[in-house]
Design a protein around this motif. Sequence first.
Motif, PDB file in Angstrom:
ATOM      1  N   THR A  24       0.846  -1.202   0.000  1.00  9.41           N
ATOM      2  CA  THR A  24       0.000   0.000   0.000  1.00  9.41           C
ATOM      3  C   THR A  24       0.880   1.249   0.000  1.00  9.41           C
ATOM      4  O   THR A  24       2.069   1.191   0.327  1.00  9.41           O
ATOM      5  N   ARG A  25       0.262   2.377  -0.344  1.00 10.19           N
ATOM      6  CA  ARG A  25       1.006   3.644  -0.340  1.00 10.19           C
ATOM      7  C   ARG A  25       1.483   3.974   1.076  1.00 10.19           C
ATOM      8  O   ARG A  25       2.564   4.527   1.264  1.00 10.19           O
ATOM      9  N   THR A  26       0.654   3.627   2.069  1.00 16.57           N
ATOM     10  CA  THR A  26       1.037   3.894   3.455  1.00 16.57           C
ATOM     11  C   THR A  26       2.305   3.128   3.823  1.00 16.57           C
ATOM     12  O   THR A  26       3.247   3.674   4.400  1.00 16.57           O
ATOM     13  N   GLU A  27       2.314   1.829   3.465  1.00 20.56           N
ATOM     14  CA  GLU A  27       3.503   1.018   3.760  1.00 20.56           C
ATOM     15  C   GLU A  27       4.730   1.551   3.030  1.00 20.56           C
ATOM     16  O   GLU A  27       5.837   1.570   3.571  1.00 20.56           O
ATOM     17  N   GLY A  29       5.283   4.641   2.184  1.00 15.60           N
ATOM     18  CA  GLY A  29       5.706   5.863   2.874  1.00 15.60           C
ATOM     19  C   GLY A  29       6.518   5.536   4.116  1.00 15.60           C
ATOM     20  O   GLY A  29       7.555   6.146   4.385  1.00 15.60           O
ATOM     21  N   GLN A  30       6.041   4.513   4.863  1.00 16.72           N
ATOM     22  CA  GLN A  30       6.739   4.126   6.091  1.00 16.72           C
ATOM     23  C   GLN A  30       8.130   3.585   5.775  1.00 16.72           C
ATOM     24  O   GLN A  30       9.119   3.933   6.421  1.00 16.72           O
ATOM     25  N   ALA A  36       3.921  11.514   1.701  1.00 18.59           N
ATOM     26  CA  ALA A  36       2.855  10.832   0.956  1.00 18.59           C
ATOM     27  C   ALA A  36       2.728  11.373  -0.463  1.00 18.59           C
ATOM     28  O   ALA A  36       2.498  10.610  -1.414  1.00 18.59           O
ATOM     29  N   SER A  40       2.988   9.115  -3.803  1.00 19.36           N
ATOM     30  CA  SER A  40       1.870   9.077  -4.749  1.00 19.36           C
ATOM     31  C   SER A  40       2.323   9.406  -6.160  1.00 19.36           C
ATOM     32  O   SER A  40       1.913   8.763  -7.121  1.00 19.36           O
ATOM     33  N   SER A  59     -10.925  -4.842   3.439  1.00 17.25           N
ATOM     34  CA  SER A  59     -10.086  -5.185   4.590  1.00 17.25           C
ATOM     35  C   SER A  59     -10.692  -6.380   5.325  1.00 17.25           C
ATOM     36  O   SER A  59     -11.900  -6.537   5.384  1.00 17.25           O
ATOM     37  N   ARG A  66      -9.106  -0.966   1.198  1.00 16.44           N
ATOM     38  CA  ARG A  66      -7.840  -0.274   1.003  1.00 16.44           C
ATOM     39  C   ARG A  66      -7.306  -0.633  -0.377  1.00 16.44           C
ATOM     40  O   ARG A  66      -7.588  -1.712  -0.903  1.00 16.44           O
TER      41      ARG A  66
END
Length: 399
Positions: A24-27, A29-30, A36, A40, A59, A66
């Motif tokens: 995912t984009r969140t992962e 970023g982390q 972000a 993206s 989910s 997600r």
Amino acid sequence: MAEKTHESLAGRVLALVAGGQATTRTELGQQLGAPASSVSLAVQQLIARGLVTEEGQQSSTGGRPRKVLRVGHRDEFAVAADLGGHHARIGIVRGGGARERLSTVPLDLAAGPEACLDLLVDEFARLVDATPGKLSAAGLSLPGPVDVEAGCVDSPSRMPGWHRYPIRERLADRLGVTAAIGNDANMMAFGEDAAHQGERQYSITVKAGTAIGAGIMLDGRLYLGAGGAAGDITHVRVLAAGDIPCACGNTGCLETVASGAALQRILRESGRSVSTTEDVVALVESGDPVANQAARQAGSYLGEVLSANVNFFNPDTVLLGGILSTLEPFVAAVRGQLYKGCHPLLTRDLRIEPTSLGADAGLVGAGLQALQQSLAATLESLPRTPVAPVARLRKEVHV
Ligand SMILES: [Zn+2]
């Protein structure tokens, strides 16, 4: 300069998605420590070129759907094999690490690279015929030191006739796709990391089988060192090994007292009838007291060497794989020695766990590495791409 930053980021994003370390984009970023908006933009660049797709997924906890990132076309796959002394684990690997059509086939490494390659190509062809979709890469996990730049093994002690044979090039030529090769402990580390996307930042994965090796993962990347031999702990000298000759030509190596090969020798000397590491494992599991004590002692020696590395590297996870790591006395001794030999600050949060993919870890790692390199080659083939700096990306995924 801003463009250059985005170029590098797209390459890193692709490598992480291809390796299964982020979905995912969140992962992303982390893992990348990037804003972000930059993540993206990089994802959009890759999507625009068909290298990455993004789709909604409900989910599992019933929350809002997600978006999950996947590499390229979902019907593309790699064939992969993890070669042991007398057999090969083979199968299909897809982006993200899904594996299919797994089997173990007899293969004698001592027959030399050409005979083994013939057999592997036949087996791979059988898999490809039976699998819908498109073959895009082939990966091999090899039980010896690998010169990754040259695509061959260098001075392997258990692979007669393989020294400097251009195995990667020949495999790529025979199959007509990108090929990747790597040392088995490194491939195991890479496969395990992909199976635990983003959970581990700094890990050491030990493969304790007939020989001993280790792979190091840093932030989703395999750390190979300057010469590609990082993690090769098997020839670290240990005092207790004295002047026992090792297959490397030296004496007193860890391998001579802690490996499956060493256990075979030790148990034969005590009158047991063992000729393979599998025999050793069976004898320990049968409750033979001498075999149990030998396994415990071997684990203790491995733990001693490993504790020096844990003190130096401060990993969050030590993963124990390979056939010896299925033995409770062996694992308990490694664990005990790590707690004994490391500063409490290093072991306080240290996870010491068995590998989760078992006998498939090397195969999954080899398949994923091959898929990554196939993608790198695709990037390279794009005309005047602003997406990724090919030289850097190739270096990152060229393992
Ligand atoms: Zn040695």
